[in-house]
Design a protein around this motif. Structure first.
Motif, mmCIF file in Angstrom:
data_model
loop_
_atom_site.group_PDB
_atom_site.id
_atom_site.type_symbol
_atom_site.label_atom_id
_atom_site.label_comp_id
_atom_site.label_asym_id
_atom_site.label_seq_id
_atom_site.Cartn_x
_atom_site.Cartn_y
_atom_site.Cartn_z
ATOM 1 N N GLY A 54 35.782 37.426 52.692
ATOM 2 C CA GLY A 54 37.233 37.519 52.790
ATOM 3 C C GLY A 54 37.714 37.679 54.215
ATOM 4 N N SER A 55 38.967 38.009 54.336
ATOM 5 C CA SER A 55 39.607 38.205 55.631
ATOM 6 C C SER A 55 40.198 39.602 55.681
ATOM 7 N N LYS A 110 42.976 41.217 48.677
ATOM 8 C CA LYS A 110 42.291 40.167 47.922
ATOM 9 C C LYS A 110 40.791 40.455 47.790
ATOM 10 N N SER A 111 40.254 41.268 48.705
ATOM 11 C CA SER A 111 38.829 41.590 48.684
ATOM 12 C C SER A 111 38.510 42.853 47.899
ATOM 13 N N GLU A 122 31.910 44.487 55.263
ATOM 14 C CA GLU A 122 31.747 44.127 53.859
ATOM 15 C C GLU A 122 32.768 43.081 53.422
ATOM 16 N N ILE A 123 33.999 43.202 53.906
ATOM 17 C CA ILE A 123 35.036 42.231 53.539
ATOM 18 C C ILE A 123 34.637 40.841 54.000
ATOM 19 N N VAL A 124 34.149 40.747 55.229
ATOM 20 C CA VAL A 124 33.811 39.440 55.802
ATOM 21 C C VAL A 124 32.462 38.928 55.304
ATOM 22 N N THR A 146 53.933 53.957 40.674
ATOM 23 C CA THR A 146 52.803 53.664 39.801
ATOM 24 C C THR A 146 52.353 52.215 39.867
ATOM 25 N N LEU A 147 53.017 51.396 40.622
ATOM 26 C CA LEU A 147 52.626 49.994 40.737
ATOM 27 C C LEU A 147 51.234 49.890 41.341
ATOM 28 N N PRO A 148 50.443 48.947 40.899
ATOM 29 C CA PRO A 148 49.086 48.835 41.402
ATOM 30 C C PRO A 148 48.997 48.373 42.848
ATOM 31 N N SER A 149 50.068 47.906 43.449
ATOM 32 C CA SER A 149 49.997 47.486 44.837
ATOM 33 C C SER A 149 49.886 48.674 45.775
#
Length: 137
Positions: free
Chosen positions: A105-106, A112-113, A98-100, A14-17
């Protein structure tokens, strides 16, 4: 001790990671697995590291002594967990542009994005679907 490990397994799922695919969330999958197979896991999988692959192997080895409801549902539940994990990996590929360009982002640090991707307007259909499948929306 096994109940403690089952609890840790449920918490880890259940961890959000981690995320979930189009079927069910990690929390729902873990709760379902505990509900339908908790007694079987306690009885037959003592000492097994409760990650989804090892748990699947243990339950498969013990199918002959497993309860009917666990036999019927454990594979689909564990497969839902694997689909959710795979969907999270897909986001980096489906949302590269979209990320870039949109989020600045990377692709090496997709996580992180994610907040930006979820709220960004004008993401491609493939990216939007990947975000949904991964359980971010």
């Amino acid at each position: 001790m096994v109940r403690g490990r089952l609890f840790l397994f449920v918490v880890a799922l259940t961890l959000p990671s981690f995320a979930a695919a189009e079927t069910m969330s990690f929390g729902d999958a873990a709760a379902q697995l505990a509900r339908i197979c908790g007694a079987d896991i306690t009885a037959n999988c003592r000492g097994v590291n409760l990650d989804s692959n090892r748990l699947k192997e243990c339950l498969s080895r013990n199918r002959d002594v497993m309860s009917p409801q666990c036999k019927e549902g454990y594979l689909s539940t564990l497969d839902a967990i694997q689909k959710r994990i795979a969907a999270r990996v897909t986001v980096a590929n489906a949302c590269t542009r979209e990320i870039v360009k949109v989020c600045g982002g990377s692709t090496k640090e997709t996580s992180k994005s994610v907040p930006c991707l979820v709220t960004a307007k004008g993401v491609s259909r493939n990216c939007a679907q990947a975000i949904t499948d991964a359980g971010y929306q």
